[in-house]
Design an enzyme around this catalytic site. Structure first.
Site, short mmCIF file in Angstrom:
data_model
loop_
_atom_site.label_atom_id
_atom_site.label_comp_id
_atom_site.label_asym_id
_atom_site.label_seq_id
_atom_site.Cartn_x
_atom_site.Cartn_y
_atom_site.Cartn_z
N SER A 155 0.92 -1.25 -0.21
CA SER A 155 -0.06 -0.08 0.18
C SER A 155 0.88 1.18 0.03
O SER A 155 1.75 1.11 0.77
CB SER A 155 -1.02 -0.07 1.15
N ASP A 296 -7.25 0.61 -7.92
CA ASP A 296 -8.53 0.99 -7.30
C ASP A 296 -9.77 0.88 -8.54
O ASP A 296 -10.91 0.56 -8.13
CB ASP A 296 -8.62 2.20 -6.43
#
Length: 419
Positions: A155, A296
């Site tokens: 991340s 995403d």
């Protein structure tokens, strides 16, 4: 030409709240996103003693460069990854004992690389149950700063949290990054830090953040590019046209790059100074695309892939397995429920064409989409439902995480694209 008013960016709103809380003075945030994630972030700041005034179209935050106004707090981060990762980092710069917990979904998501980096900087941080996961307690005594090494391969939020912390340390930070995913999100962070008075340097894989703090400002939140992807995809699969104002050539968010994928598939795309328009051309082509930097939007592409004329292969998205759910397998499972042929690997998914013809057969119907409580799964497969009758969701309300009014907005667009 339908125009769609997209709510403010979740990523930018979260960063702006951190920056405003850390800045010297009162910051006004214009058009922030109001959703479960951002309300949870603001609530967490309130628990830490920061004062936030919330009007419908603007929030005002009284900054505290010295850190939280209370010596002890218990903060519930809900489902928000930015809340769960940024707020403990912000609290570390203060003085006190702060406990953070989160929803079962967020408890499953990893925090270890950030925790390790903070400990390397001298932060007293303890995970109460499972190492590298919430709940955790920070016994804060300020952060000296210095050099630290970080793996941000799971991340980019780990790196963003440390970058945001840097100006609050006594000596600044030199962050050596060994792996990095979703790099455009880091560029968002750096650009926003600049708007709050801090210039981040970069020497290859080393990010250099000076000490000295932030200055308050007035900051406008641009529309959420990840959310816009569902509306752009809707135009592409229906042959219609959608314009999103506020997202154009100067947009901070890398997820606007999703329209380039649609262009490669045959859609007509116009990116103007302050708006982007996508027009469907009647047919989508297959494509192989690396989505590491815009992961995403992987579910958005997966959800429209069966309508392409050839296979769609999405690569280098291993990090989507540690989001709100394992998005690779969630997309694969739901596409198979609808009759699509799908294969997955450790960091890829490939979808073969087929729904376009099957959906037009008499008697063919959709299926209930299993959301796993993930807002992006629901919003992505809402696009599939434009072409496949009978698509429903086991948890349609999970969109409140980022866009509480999604179903109403998407339904209104459907009426304009498919009267």
């Amino acid at each position: 030409m339908p125009e769609v008013d997209i709510p403010g960016s979740k990523s930018i709103t979260a960063r702006a709240l951190f920056l405003a809380a850390a800045a010297d003075g009162v910051t006004t945030l214009r058009r922030p996103l109001r959703s479960d994630d951002t309300e949870g972030f603001a609530e967490g700041l309130g628990r830490l003693g920061y004062r936030i005034g919330r009007a419908p179209d603007a929030w005002q935050v009284d900054g505290r460069p010295q850190g939280p106004a209370v010596a002890a707090a218990d903060v519930y981060c809900r489902d928000g990854a930015t809340t769960a990762r940024f707020l403990p980092t912000l609290a570390a710069a203060g003085h006190g004992t702060y406990r953070f917990d989160a929803s079962p979904q967020m408890r499953r998501r990893p925090l270890g690389p950030l925790s390790s980096a903070l400990r390397d900087l001298g932060v007293d941080l303890r995970h109460e149950e499972k190492e590298g996961h919430h709940p955790l307690t920070v016994a804060a005594a300020g952060v000296r700063g210095g050099e630290v090494t970080l793996d941000a391969g799971q991340s980019s939020q780990y790196l963003t949290a440390l970058l945001l912390l840097g100006p609050l340390t006594r000596e600044g930070l030199r962050i050596t990054v060994t792996e990095l995913v979703s790099a455009p999100y880091v560029e968002i962070t750096i650009a926003m830090m600049r708007a709050f008075g801090v210039e981040v340097g970069r020497e290859g894989d080393v990010f250099v953040v000076p000490p000295g703090g932030y200055r308050a400002t007035t900051y406008a939140i641009e529309p959420d590019a990840s959310t816009a992807s569902y509306f752009f995809a809707a135009a592409a699969v229906t042959g219609g046209e959608v314009t999103v104002p506020g997202l154009g050539e100067g947009a901070l968010q890398g997820d606007l790059g999703f329209v380039d994928v649609l262009r490669r598939m045959g859609a007509e795309v116009t990116v103007g100074a302050d708006a982007t328009t996508v027009r469907g051309a009647g047919q989508l082509r297959g494509v192989t695309v690396n989505m590491r930097d815009i992961s995403d939007t992987m579910p958005t592409l997966a959800a429209i892939a069966p309508f392409a004329s050839g296979p769609v292969r999405i690569e280098d998205v291993a990090n989507t397995r540690v989001k709100e759910c394992d998005r690779l397998e969630a997309c694969a499972e739901n596409l198979r429920r609808l009759g699509a042929e799908v294969a997955t690997g450790p960091d890829w998914i490939e979808i073969r064409p087929g729904l376009s013809g099957r959906a037009s057969r008499p008697g063919f119907s959709g299926a209930e989409i299993k959301s796993y409580g993930d807002h992006r799964i629901v919003m992505s497969f809402a696009v599939t439902g434009l072409r496949v009758p009978g698509v429903s969701f086991d948890d349609p309300g999970c969109v409140r995480k980022t866009f509480p009014g999604f179903h109403e907005a998407f339904g209104a667009l459907r009426g304009r694209l498919m009267p």
